[in-house]
Enzyme design. Structure first.
Site, mmCIF file in Angstrom:
data_model
loop_
_atom_site.group_PDB
_atom_site.id
_atom_site.type_symbol
_atom_site.label_atom_id
_atom_site.label_comp_id
_atom_site.label_asym_id
_atom_site.label_seq_id
_atom_site.Cartn_x
_atom_site.Cartn_y
_atom_site.Cartn_z
ATOM 1 N N GLU A 49 -3.070 -5.568 -8.010
ATOM 2 C CA GLU A 49 -3.742 -4.922 -6.824
ATOM 3 C C GLU A 49 -5.184 -4.695 -7.257
ATOM 4 O O GLU A 49 -5.360 -3.755 -8.545
ATOM 5 C CB GLU A 49 -2.976 -3.680 -6.578
ATOM 6 C CG GLU A 49 -1.561 -4.154 -6.010
ATOM 7 C CD GLU A 49 -1.618 -4.802 -4.573
ATOM 8 O OE1 GLU A 49 -2.573 -4.823 -3.937
ATOM 9 O OE2 GLU A 49 -0.545 -4.979 -4.357
ATOM 10 N N ARG A 63 6.066 4.246 6.537
ATOM 11 C CA ARG A 63 6.788 3.882 7.613
ATOM 12 C C ARG A 63 8.158 3.986 7.527
ATOM 13 O O ARG A 63 8.978 4.174 8.691
ATOM 14 C CB ARG A 63 6.701 2.147 7.637
ATOM 15 C CG ARG A 63 6.678 1.296 8.914
ATOM 16 C CD ARG A 63 6.114 0.057 9.059
ATOM 17 N NE ARG A 63 6.261 -0.906 7.843
ATOM 18 C CZ ARG A 63 7.536 -1.354 7.456
ATOM 19 N NH1 ARG A 63 8.363 -1.330 8.263
ATOM 20 N NH2 ARG A 63 7.556 -1.952 6.350
ATOM 21 N N CYS A 69 3.869 2.764 -3.752
ATOM 22 C CA CYS A 69 3.411 2.103 -4.775
ATOM 23 C C CYS A 69 1.716 2.365 -4.935
ATOM 24 O O CYS A 69 1.195 2.450 -5.937
ATOM 25 C CB CYS A 69 3.516 0.393 -4.426
ATOM 26 S SG CYS A 69 5.237 0.094 -5.222
ATOM 27 N N HIS A 120 2.151 -5.753 -8.031
ATOM 28 C CA HIS A 120 3.524 -5.952 -7.111
ATOM 29 C C HIS A 120 4.124 -7.390 -7.304
ATOM 30 O O HIS A 120 3.494 -8.364 -7.693
ATOM 31 C CB HIS A 120 2.900 -6.195 -5.590
ATOM 32 C CG HIS A 120 3.159 -4.747 -4.825
ATOM 33 N ND1 HIS A 120 1.922 -4.074 -4.263
ATOM 34 C CD2 HIS A 120 4.127 -4.079 -4.814
ATOM 35 C CE1 HIS A 120 2.429 -2.929 -3.861
ATOM 36 N NE2 HIS A 120 3.592 -2.856 -3.997
HETATM 37 N N1 PCA Z 1 7.669 -0.882 -3.865
HETATM 38 C C1 PCA Z 1 7.311 -0.081 -2.783
HETATM 39 C C2 PCA Z 1 7.782 1.313 -3.514
HETATM 40 C C3 PCA Z 1 8.553 0.995 -4.527
HETATM 41 C C4 PCA Z 1 8.546 -0.292 -4.620
HETATM 42 O O1 PCA Z 1 9.084 -0.950 -5.767
HETATM 43 C C5 PCA Z 1 5.827 -0.138 -2.254
HETATM 44 O O2 PCA Z 1 5.225 -1.302 -2.269
HETATM 45 O O3 PCA Z 1 5.304 0.844 -2.143
#
Ligand code: PCA
Length: 210
Positions: A80, A90, A143, A164
């Protein structure tokens, strides 16, 4: 000694596993680097995850902070590039909190850019045969909250950011984009290694048209 703080997340949204938390535990088990690796699996809860992360940074003074989480539906591993100062959930988090249009840090900047070499990380993953791309939105859930907190809490010399990962093939529902779990583990290992070894990010284009 160089210290790396590596985090993943617990399951959320009714899932029974989260590949990010499972992967960081596996990276911890397989770690042979000279650097000290501190691994933590964070709760998927706005307040508690940020508090735990700040505590870990205070306690261990890491040189590199890499947080990871699941982006269900994404087919690529995505370093990211930016965290925004906005929580807009959400769904409720695992503590039942559902902040809407609240800042991550009251009075903080609108956004932080990752200080990890995100393009070099995406390139290293692609070279290893793992689908990867730089992402320009970590969303507005936990996240993004953790990424923003890491960049807010870390001292200026620290390199910090967020990656991610897709769902793990072994547990993904039919038709959902996924990667074999071992590729997710390799992706996290390569991310750590690249963050340690590459000082200046690549200058190649990695943006998107929309
Ligand atoms: N993904 C979520 C929160 C925890 C995770 O593993 C996110 O992308 O915010």
């Amino acid at each position: 000694m160089t210290t790396v703080l590596l985090t993943g997340f617990e399951p959320f949204a009714g899932d029974t596993s989260n590949p990010s938390g499972d992967a960081v535990r596996m990276v911890e088990k397989r770690w042979t680097g000279d650097e000290r690796l501190v691994v933590e699996v964070l709760p998927v809860a706005f307040e508690e995850s940020a508090a735990r992360l700040r505590h870990l940074i205070d306690e261990h003074h890491p040189d590199v902070v890499i947080a990871t989480g699941l982006a269900g539906g994404r087919a690529q591993v995505t370093p990211e590039r930016v965290a925004i100062n906005l929580a807009d959930a959400r769904i409720p988090d695992n503590d039942g909190a559902q902040p809407v249009d609240l800042p991550v840090v009251e009075g903080g900047p609108t956004a932080y850019f990752a200080t990890l070499p995100v393009k070099a990380i995406a390139a290293a993953l692609s070279d290893a045969g793992i689908p990867a791309a730089v992402s320009h939105s970590a969303g507005t859930f936990v996240c993004n909250h953790v990424m923003f907190t890491a960049l807010d809490a870390a001292e200026p010399h620290v390199r910090a950011g967020f990656v991610h990962v897709p769902s793990a093939r072994e547990s993904a529902p039919e038709g959902v984009a996924s990667l074999p779990f071992d590729d997710i583990v390799r992706a996290v290992e390569l991310t750590v290694r690249t963050a340690l070894d590459v000082r200046d990010d690549l200058a190649s284009p990695a943006g998107t048209l929309h």
